[in-house]
Scaffold this motif. Structure first.
Motif, mmCIF file in Angstrom:
data_model
loop_
_atom_site.group_PDB
_atom_site.id
_atom_site.type_symbol
_atom_site.label_atom_id
_atom_site.label_comp_id
_atom_site.label_asym_id
_atom_site.label_seq_id
_atom_site.Cartn_x
_atom_site.Cartn_y
_atom_site.Cartn_z
ATOM 1 N N LYS A 199 -7.912 5.343 -59.705
ATOM 2 C CA LYS A 199 -7.256 6.506 -59.805
ATOM 3 C C LYS A 199 -6.433 6.836 -60.865
ATOM 4 N N PRO A 200 -6.291 8.066 -61.371
ATOM 5 C CA PRO A 200 -5.591 8.210 -62.487
ATOM 6 C C PRO A 200 -4.098 7.747 -62.637
ATOM 7 N N THR A 201 -3.413 8.102 -61.527
ATOM 8 C CA THR A 201 -2.032 7.638 -61.524
ATOM 9 C C THR A 201 -1.855 5.968 -61.940
ATOM 10 N N PRO A 202 -2.413 5.160 -61.289
ATOM 11 C CA PRO A 202 -2.277 3.712 -61.602
ATOM 12 C C PRO A 202 -2.787 3.418 -63.035
ATOM 13 N N PHE A 203 -3.716 4.163 -63.270
ATOM 14 C CA PHE A 203 -4.313 3.872 -64.884
ATOM 15 C C PHE A 203 -3.200 4.158 -65.884
ATOM 16 N N ILE A 204 -2.647 5.419 -65.622
ATOM 17 C CA ILE A 204 -1.373 5.880 -66.438
ATOM 18 C C ILE A 204 -0.376 5.099 -66.371
ATOM 19 N N LEU A 208 -3.828 16.008 -62.067
ATOM 20 C CA LEU A 208 -2.482 17.015 -61.900
ATOM 21 C C LEU A 208 -2.151 17.575 -63.246
ATOM 22 N N THR A 209 -1.558 18.603 -63.006
ATOM 23 C CA THR A 209 -0.863 19.508 -64.207
ATOM 24 C C THR A 209 0.643 19.543 -63.932
ATOM 25 N N ARG A 265 5.633 13.463 -57.153
ATOM 26 C CA ARG A 265 6.396 12.355 -56.620
ATOM 27 C C ARG A 265 5.654 11.698 -55.714
ATOM 28 N N TYR A 266 4.964 12.320 -54.848
ATOM 29 C CA TYR A 266 4.020 11.566 -53.704
ATOM 30 C C TYR A 266 3.236 10.697 -54.215
ATOM 31 N N ASN A 281 -1.135 23.901 -46.892
ATOM 32 C CA ASN A 281 0.108 24.072 -47.538
ATOM 33 C C ASN A 281 0.353 23.371 -48.652
ATOM 34 N N GLU A 282 -0.313 22.185 -48.720
ATOM 35 C CA GLU A 282 -0.322 21.338 -49.888
ATOM 36 C C GLU A 282 -0.975 21.908 -51.004
ATOM 37 N N ALA A 283 -2.080 22.805 -50.798
ATOM 38 C CA ALA A 283 -2.798 23.273 -52.004
ATOM 39 C C ALA A 283 -1.823 24.315 -52.634
ATOM 40 N N PHE A 284 -0.870 24.964 -51.827
ATOM 41 C CA PHE A 284 -0.288 26.086 -52.387
ATOM 42 C C PHE A 284 1.364 25.912 -52.667
ATOM 43 N N LYS A 285 1.429 24.618 -52.834
ATOM 44 C CA LYS A 285 2.979 24.189 -53.186
ATOM 45 C C LYS A 285 3.450 24.883 -54.545
ATOM 46 N N LYS A 286 4.501 25.831 -54.398
ATOM 47 C CA LYS A 286 4.881 26.774 -55.488
ATOM 48 C C LYS A 286 5.250 25.800 -56.721
#
Length: 409
Positions: free
Chosen positions: A114-119, A141-142, A146-147, A349-354
């Motif tokens: 997955k991208p985060t462990p690679f980064i 992610l753009t 934190r999650y 709701n996860e899709a719409f986080k402000k």
């Protein structure tokens, strides 16, 4: 290659009897030429593969990565000894890649991440990967998350900086969350400092039908119920109730396999916990899918015939037949004859986080909802069945189908 593995079960990869189309073959040659040209320069070059859902982007990517790793581990040639990785920010697709790696002597499970462990690993080591392949790049992610333990602002920007060459699959019409919100201007901004090229695949492989059906789905996603298409060999139907739709899916699964019910994210759910949440469609009531820690993707497990899949368990995968429940957020305005989306009724709701950097959050949310419809409606190779919870939308779809049948379609 992965020709010895049975890839008939819902995967996005080529099966043993399948070959590349001319466009896919041209793309494969272009990518390898780009890699050979830019790898010695270490200039963080990027090759972007674009195309609609079902055009075979992931199939080409998987083939290319297996070919590259064969050359990297062969001990000879210009690509021998290169360190390469394939990233995908999608747990179900990662399972498929790791399954293939377990059966292919050239590939290793650690080749896929997955991208985060690679980064984070690149930040710790300070080293560069030679070639990084990124599948489903529109899921990157753009903003910080934190999650997911991502502390920077853009995953693609971090991946490019950690790689000599990046090969990216990108389709803005498959963006499903605000935290991974992408559009063309945003992508161009990230690519601007680096040498890059774009290649568009436009031949549809997943939806086995005439162009009329593909055009109808595109129009519906955009908000229009077009005249019912001519579709010999493709089973496109609207149902007045969810139960006969589910029964049809059961019949098709018994005959051909890989038939599943899917739904828009319009019904309450939580990802974790013991509570079982349900999707209702007229007289039909079925449980939502649940997060599975098994190595087998959702669409390949027999018991999921009796569940309802979401965009998160089915994106990137093939089905033979898909039954789609369009939930309460998808409606119809008879005055304008437009298919509407109501962002206040969407349950994800996860899709719409402000986020503060998008000037029109309502428009972005509406586009995400239409993207989800697009993803769902393009899962079925040989058939698409629709049921709309909203009575006006259901009536409009049934009327369009009846008119098409009256005209001999």
């Amino acid at each position: 290659m992965v020709a010895d593995i049975d890839l008939s079960a819902a995967t996005f990869l080529l099966g043993p009897e399948q070959t590349f189309s001319p466009d896919q073959e041209k793309l494969a040659q272009a990518v390898m030429s780009f890699v050979r040209q830019h790898l010695p320069l270490a200039d963080h070059a990027v090759f972007v593969i674009t195309g609609d859902a079902g055009t075979g982007k992931s199939a080409v990517l998987a083939h290319l990565f297996a070919s590259l790793q064969t050359q990297a581990r062969s001990g000879s040639g210009a690509l021998a000894g290169t360190q390469n990785t394939l990233l995908v920010n999608h747990q179900e697709m990662l399972k498929i890649y790791q399954e293939v790696a377990g059966a292919n002597p050239v590939l290793r499970k650690k080749d896929f991440m997955k991208p985060t462990p690679f980064i984070n690993a690149a930040h710790r080591s300070g080293s560069l990967t030679d070639v990084t392949f990124v599948d489903e790049g529109h899921l990157l992610l753009t903003e910080p998350d934190r999650y997911n333990r991502f502390d920077q602002t853009n995953q693609l920007a971090e991946i490019i900086r950690a790689s000599r060459v990046t090969v990216l699959v990108f389709d803005p019409h498959q963006v499903l969350k605000l935290k991974s919100y992408w559009d063309w201007p945003r992508l161009r901004t990230v690519l601007a400092p680096y040498p890059h090229t774009l290649f568009d695949l436009d031949t549809q492989f997943r939806v086995h039908s005439q162009a009329a059906v593909q055009s109808w789905i595109n129009a519906f996603t955009a908000g229009t119920i077009a005249p019912w298409p001519v579709h010999p060999g493709y089973d496109l139907r609207v149902f007045a109730d969810g139960t006969p739709l589910y029964q049809r899916i059961e019949q098709q699964d018994a005959r051909y396999g890989l038939a599943r019910v899917l739904a828009t994210a319009d019904f309450p759910f939580t990802v974790f916990g013991p509570t079982k949440w349900y999707v209702t469609a007229g007289t039909l009531r079925l449980p939502w899918d649940k997060i599975s820690m098994t190595a087998t993707p959702w669409a390949q497990r027999p018991e999921t015939l009796h569940e309802v899949g979401s965009i998160y368990t089915i994106q990137g995968f093939d089905l033979n037949y898909a039954g789609i429940i369009l939930g309460p957020s998808v409606g119809y305005d008879p005055a304008t004859r437009q298919v509407t989306v109501d962002v206040t009724r969407y349950q994800d709701n996860e899709a719409f986080k402000k986020r503060s950097d998008l000037p029109d959050l309502t428009a972005a949310r509406a586009q995400i909802m239409r993207n989800a419809i697009n993803v769902l409606c393009k899962r079925g190779r040989h058939g698409l069945y629709l049921y709309a919870v909203d009575p006006q939308l259901r009536a409009a779809l049934l009327a369009a189908q009846a008119k098409g049948e009256d005209n001999g379609h």
